[in-house]
Motif scaffolding. Structure first.
Motif, PDB file in Angstrom:
ATOM      1  N   GLY A 154     -19.640  76.271 -83.032  1.00 13.50           N
ATOM      2  CA  GLY A 154     -19.574  75.139 -83.944  1.00 13.50           C
ATOM      3  C   GLY A 154     -18.192  74.555 -84.132  1.00 13.50           C
ATOM      4  N   ALA A 155     -17.155  75.241 -83.671  1.00 17.02           N
ATOM      5  CA  ALA A 155     -15.796  74.715 -83.831  1.00 17.02           C
ATOM      6  C   ALA A 155     -15.608  73.452 -82.992  1.00 17.02           C
ATOM      7  N   VAL A 156     -14.793  72.536 -83.511  1.00 19.18           N
ATOM      8  CA  VAL A 156     -14.414  71.335 -82.769  1.00 19.18           C
ATOM      9  C   VAL A 156     -13.267  71.726 -81.838  1.00 19.18           C
ATOM     10  N   ILE A 157     -13.484  71.542 -80.535  1.00 17.42           N
ATOM     11  CA  ILE A 157     -12.509  71.973 -79.541  1.00 17.42           C
ATOM     12  C   ILE A 157     -11.925  70.746 -78.842  1.00 17.42           C
ATOM     13  N   VAL A 158     -10.603  70.705 -78.735  1.00 12.96           N
ATOM     14  CA  VAL A 158      -9.906  69.567 -78.126  1.00 12.96           C
ATOM     15  C   VAL A 158      -9.200  70.007 -76.845  1.00 12.96           C
ATOM     16  N   PHE A 159      -9.317  69.185 -75.814  1.00 12.85           N
ATOM     17  CA  PHE A 159      -8.703  69.457 -74.518  1.00 12.85           C
ATOM     18  C   PHE A 159      -7.808  68.294 -74.111  1.00 12.85           C
ATOM     19  N   TRP A 160      -6.796  68.584 -73.297  1.00 16.51           N
ATOM     20  CA  TRP A 160      -6.005  67.492 -72.735  1.00 16.51           C
ATOM     21  C   TRP A 160      -6.667  67.017 -71.449  1.00 16.51           C
ATOM     22  N   ARG A 161      -6.410  65.770 -71.153  1.00 17.79           N
ATOM     23  CA  ARG A 161      -6.878  65.157 -69.914  1.00 17.79           C
ATOM     24  C   ARG A 161      -5.739  64.319 -69.362  1.00 17.79           C
ATOM     25  N   SER A 194     -24.382  66.625 -73.306  1.00 22.96           N
ATOM     26  CA  SER A 194     -24.737  67.761 -72.468  1.00 22.96           C
ATOM     27  C   SER A 194     -23.829  68.941 -72.796  1.00 22.96           C
ATOM     28  N   SER A 195     -24.089  70.054 -72.131  1.00 22.79           N
ATOM     29  CA  SER A 195     -23.205  71.205 -72.210  1.00 22.79           C
ATOM     30  C   SER A 195     -22.418  71.257 -70.909  1.00 22.79           C
ATOM     31  N   ALA A 196     -21.106  71.440 -71.001  1.00 17.29           N
ATOM     32  CA  ALA A 196     -20.242  71.456 -69.822  1.00 17.29           C
ATOM     33  C   ALA A 196     -19.212  72.569 -69.958  1.00 17.29           C
ATOM     34  N   ARG A 197     -18.759  73.063 -68.819  1.00 16.77           N
ATOM     35  CA  ARG A 197     -17.701  74.075 -68.793  1.00 16.77           C
ATOM     36  C   ARG A 197     -16.357  73.373 -68.654  1.00 16.77           C
ATOM     37  N   MET A 198     -15.476  73.619 -69.604  1.00  9.59           N
ATOM     38  CA  MET A 198     -14.153  73.001 -69.617  1.00  9.59           C
ATOM     39  C   MET A 198     -13.100  74.081 -69.363  1.00  9.59           C
ATOM     40  N   PRO A 199     -12.167  73.857 -68.434  1.00  7.80           N
ATOM     41  CA  PRO A 199     -11.160  74.882 -68.107  1.00  7.80           C
ATOM     42  C   PRO A 199     -10.343  75.315 -69.322  1.00  7.80           C
ATOM     43  N   LYS A 200     -10.156  76.609 -69.454  1.00  5.94           N
ATOM     44  CA  LYS A 200      -9.381  77.119 -70.589  1.00  5.94           C
ATOM     45  C   LYS A 200      -7.927  76.652 -70.537  1.00  5.94           C
ATOM     46  N   GLY A 201      -7.439  76.340 -69.349  1.00  2.00           N
ATOM     47  CA  GLY A 201      -6.069  75.874 -69.220  1.00  2.00           C
ATOM     48  C   GLY A 201      -5.834  74.511 -69.828  1.00  2.00           C
ATOM     49  N   ARG A 202      -6.888  73.774 -70.170  1.00  2.37           N
ATOM     50  CA  ARG A 202      -6.752  72.447 -70.776  1.00  2.37           C
ATOM     51  C   ARG A 202      -6.945  72.484 -72.298  1.00  2.37           C
ATOM     52  N   PHE A 203      -7.116  73.654 -72.847  1.00  2.00           N
ATOM     53  CA  PHE A 203      -7.358  73.817 -74.288  1.00  2.00           C
ATOM     54  C   PHE A 203      -6.125  73.420 -75.103  1.00  2.00           C
ATOM     55  N   LEU A 204      -6.342  72.593 -76.136  1.00  2.00           N
ATOM     56  CA  LEU A 204      -5.259  72.204 -77.042  1.00  2.00           C
ATOM     57  C   LEU A 204      -5.408  72.810 -78.433  1.00  2.00           C
ATOM     58  N   GLY A 205      -6.638  72.969 -78.904  1.00  2.00           N
ATOM     59  CA  GLY A 205      -6.812  73.503 -80.247  1.00  2.00           C
ATOM     60  C   GLY A 205      -8.253  73.524 -80.690  1.00  2.00           C
ATOM     61  N   ALA A 206      -8.514  74.321 -81.717  1.00  3.84           N
ATOM     62  CA  ALA A 206      -9.852  74.424 -82.316  1.00  3.84           C
ATOM     63  C   ALA A 206      -9.732  74.133 -83.801  1.00  3.84           C
ATOM     64  N   ARG A 207     -10.692  73.383 -84.333  1.00  6.79           N
ATOM     65  CA  ARG A 207     -10.660  72.983 -85.741  1.00  6.79           C
ATOM     66  C   ARG A 207     -12.019  73.269 -86.390  1.00  6.79           C
ATOM     67  N   TRP A 208     -11.981  73.400 -87.717  1.00  9.14           N
ATOM     68  CA  TRP A 208     -13.189  73.711 -88.502  1.00  9.14           C
ATOM     69  C   TRP A 208     -13.208  72.792 -89.715  1.00  9.14           C
ATOM     70  N   PRO A 209     -14.386  72.309 -90.136  1.00 11.40           N
ATOM     71  CA  PRO A 209     -14.445  71.428 -91.314  1.00 11.40           C
ATOM     72  C   PRO A 209     -13.774  72.057 -92.536  1.00 11.40           C
ATOM     73  N   SER A 210     -12.983  71.270 -93.235  1.00  9.18           N
ATOM     74  CA  SER A 210     -12.217  71.792 -94.371  1.00  9.18           C
ATOM     75  C   SER A 210     -13.113  72.225 -95.528  1.00  9.18           C
ATOM     76  N   GLN A 211     -14.302  71.626 -95.635  1.00  8.10           N
ATOM     77  CA  GLN A 211     -15.184  71.913 -96.762  1.00  8.10           C
ATOM     78  C   GLN A 211     -16.151  73.058 -96.494  1.00  8.10           C
ATOM     79  N   VAL A 212     -16.074  73.645 -95.317  1.00  8.20           N
ATOM     80  CA  VAL A 212     -17.013  74.712 -94.929  1.00  8.20           C
ATOM     81  C   VAL A 212     -16.239  76.015 -94.741  1.00  8.20           C
ATOM     82  N   PRO A 213     -16.685  77.109 -95.368  1.00 11.73           N
ATOM     83  CA  PRO A 213     -15.998  78.389 -95.165  1.00 11.73           C
ATOM     84  C   PRO A 213     -15.967  78.768 -93.686  1.00 11.73           C
TER      85      PRO A 213
END
Length: 233
Positions: A154-161, A194-213
């Motif tokens: 469920g985390a929001v994941i951001v990648f560079w391109r 869709s669901s896709a596999r994204m290279p771990k080397g392009r990972f920038l960060g993971a975020r979670w909603p501020s209002q949700v534990p």
């Protein structure tokens, strides 16, 4: 089934969730929030332990030991949209265009990268009071969303391109991972949800909603099946 039980309980207590159809739509979210407000609970639209205990009289519905998916409702909404695709002709998919209109986001057409719009739609419909980035269409803008998180369901994941220091990126929701890739449920992945596999080397960060534990659930390991994506926008 869990959402239907919640809808029935809300209806019995005088809070109208809309049709009793098992779909966590805007009317159901509004009813949950109204119930929370009336009962002195945190008004976040989520049926977590405190809300479920109050709603079900201290006991969960028969056969239910927990309501975990109700704590990540944006993923229920995201999964329901699997297969939605942009119109590759001169026309636009009215569903995708409608997401932007409902959120009052200026969006020209579905040829414009819409991974950020998909995330904004899923968060906005299920967590209507959760602040979104100023430019939700920009994938890297989601690095300012909510609070820092680990890569978990469920985390929001951001990648560079393009390049790590550039402005281009991709954003979606974490489903799981294998040794080399994160498995991401997102929009504009091969022009569809869709669901896709994204290279771990392009990972920038993971975020979670501020209002949700933050459940701090940790990684979810999946088989390394499917081609690696290099071009998601």
């Amino acid at each position: 089934m869990q959402t239907l039980q919640i809808q029935k309980a809300l209806k019995q207590k005088g809070f109208d969730p809309g049709p009793l159809d098992g779909v966590r739509g805007a009317s159901t979210v509004a009813a949950i929030m109204a119930y929370q407000r009336a009962n002195g609970l945190v008004v976040d639209g989520l049926v977590g332990p405190m809300t479920s205990a109050k709603l079900f009289g201290g006991a969960l519905p028969a056969g239910q030991s927990s309501l975990p998916r109700q704590t990540v409702p944006w993923m229920i909404g995201a999964e329901a949209l699997l297969g939605v695709k942009e119109d590759t002709s001169d026309a636009d998919n009215p569903l995708i265009m409608g997401w932007a209109k409902a959120l009052k986001i200026s969006y020209a057409n579905d040829e414009t990268p819409w991974c950020g719009l998909f995330v904004a739609h899923c968060i906005g419909t299920q967590l209507p009071t959760e602040p979104r980035p100023n430019n939700p269409l920009g994938a890297r803008a989601w690095l300012n969303f909510g609070k820092a998180s680990s890569a978990q369901f469920g985390a929001v994941i951001v990648f560079w391109r393009g390049s790590p220091g550039g402005w281009q990126g991709h954003v979606g929701f974490y489903v799981g991972e294998d040794d080399k890739a994160y498995h991401i449920l997102g929009g504009n992945q091969s022009n569809r949800v869709s669901s896709a596999r994204m290279p771990k080397g392009r990972f920038l960060g993971a975020r979670w909603p501020s209002q949700v534990p933050d459940p701090k659930a940790g990684p979810r390991w999946l088989d390394a099946s499917g081609a690696m994506s290099d071009t998601q926008a």
